[in-house]
Design a protein around this motif. Structure first.
Motif, PDB file in Angstrom:
ATOM      1  N   GLU A 154       2.728   6.816  -6.796  1.00 41.78           N
ATOM      2  CA  GLU A 154       1.748   7.790  -7.274  1.00 41.78           C
ATOM      3  C   GLU A 154       2.184   9.224  -7.008  1.00 41.78           C
ATOM      4  N   ARG A 155       2.828   9.446  -5.879  1.00 41.53           N
ATOM      5  CA  ARG A 155       3.213  10.829  -5.573  1.00 41.53           C
ATOM      6  C   ARG A 155       4.635  11.179  -6.025  1.00 41.53           C
ATOM      7  N   ALA A 215       0.829  -1.207   0.000  1.00 39.77           N
ATOM      8  CA  ALA A 215       0.000   0.000   0.000  1.00 39.77           C
ATOM      9  C   ALA A 215       0.862   1.256   0.000  1.00 39.77           C
ATOM     10  N   GLU A 216       1.873   1.265   0.845  1.00 38.32           N
ATOM     11  CA  GLU A 216       2.755   2.433   0.908  1.00 38.32           C
ATOM     12  C   GLU A 216       3.576   2.571  -0.366  1.00 38.32           C
ATOM     13  N   ARG A 246       2.672   1.707  -3.391  1.00 38.29           N
ATOM     14  CA  ARG A 246       1.791   2.293  -4.421  1.00 38.29           C
ATOM     15  C   ARG A 246       1.614   3.789  -4.200  1.00 38.29           C
ATOM     16  N   ALA A 247       1.489   4.194  -2.947  1.00 38.22           N
ATOM     17  CA  ALA A 247       1.330   5.618  -2.639  1.00 38.22           C
ATOM     18  C   ALA A 247       2.578   6.400  -3.037  1.00 38.22           C
TER      19      ALA A 247
END
Length: 225
Positions: free
Chosen positions: A207-208, A200-201, A203-204
């Motif tokens: 994305e950023r 999850a982290e 992917r975050a």
């Protein structure tokens, strides 16, 4: 058995991947510079179950991992690796490799440089944003609590799927980061590099990336070009 994997390079990363791959049930072939006979005692001591073979034999494996210095990519055998899935775990280290404008051009990722050399292969970037020590320390069975993730970037869907399966077998959640060019999002200098985070982290962070310090720098340099 899970098939065969060839590893080019027998440094810390190469040996760590060899140990994990043997534990996952792969037939592991390892090549380094020089006579394979000199490598056999190293593998016996540090990666038992892996076989020392000539470079040409490593290229026959179902998946080939590049665990050698990035600066050595011109020595990779183009014809032998044509049609193969090649997992690029290399990075550019200016402290060790020297100032190399050809390897630090903000207009391209280092894996794209490798792909340009290995024109007939299917290059996929992965593994290289986690240290060799952490690869072994953080490996977990699928579904285990605290399992970390590794980014996977490539242009060929089948090759990306193959590398993702290998990453999963080694003990990590694969997170597809996009095309091979997107491998620049987890090169040295990015938030992901050395971060050892869960899926999850990861992917975050992917994305950023455009809003990160490194992402803004690369965008600025590319606009100048």
């Amino acid at each position: 058995m899970s098939g065969s994997v060839g590893i080019i390079g027998a440094g810390r990363l190469g040996l760590a991947v060899a140990r994990l791959a043997v534990a996952a049930g792969y037939r592991v072939l390892v090549a380094a510079s020089g006579d394979p006979a000199r490598l056999r005692p190293v593998l016996a001591a540090h990666a038992p179950g892996a076989a020392a073979v000539p470079l040409a034999e490593v290229a026959t494996a179902g998946l080939v991992v590049l665990a050698l210095p990035l600066t050595a990519y011109p020595t990779l055998p183009v014809a032998e690796l044509a049609g193969r899935t090649v997992l690029d775990a290399t990075n550019y280290w200016w402290e060790l490799d020297g100032l190399r404008p050809d390897l630090s051009d903000p207009a391209t990722s280092t894996s794209e440089i490798v792909q340009a050399h290995l024109a007939g292969a299917h290059v996929v970037k992965s593994l290289g944003h986690m240290s060799a020590a952490d690869l072994e320390a953080e490996a977990r069975p699928r579904g285990a609590s605290g399992r970390k993730a590794l980014a996977v970037a490539g242009d060929d869907a089948d090759a990306v799927a193959q590398v993702s399966g290998f990453v999963d077998a080694l003990g990590f959640d694969p997170v597809v980061a996009g095309a091979l060019a997107d491998g620049i999002r987890f090169e040295p200098g990015t938030e992901i590099f050395g971060g050892d985070v869960d899926a999850a982290e990861l992917r975050a962070l992917l994305e950023r990336f455009p809003d990160s310090q490194r992402g803004r720098y690369l965008a600025k340099m590319r606009r100048r070009d």
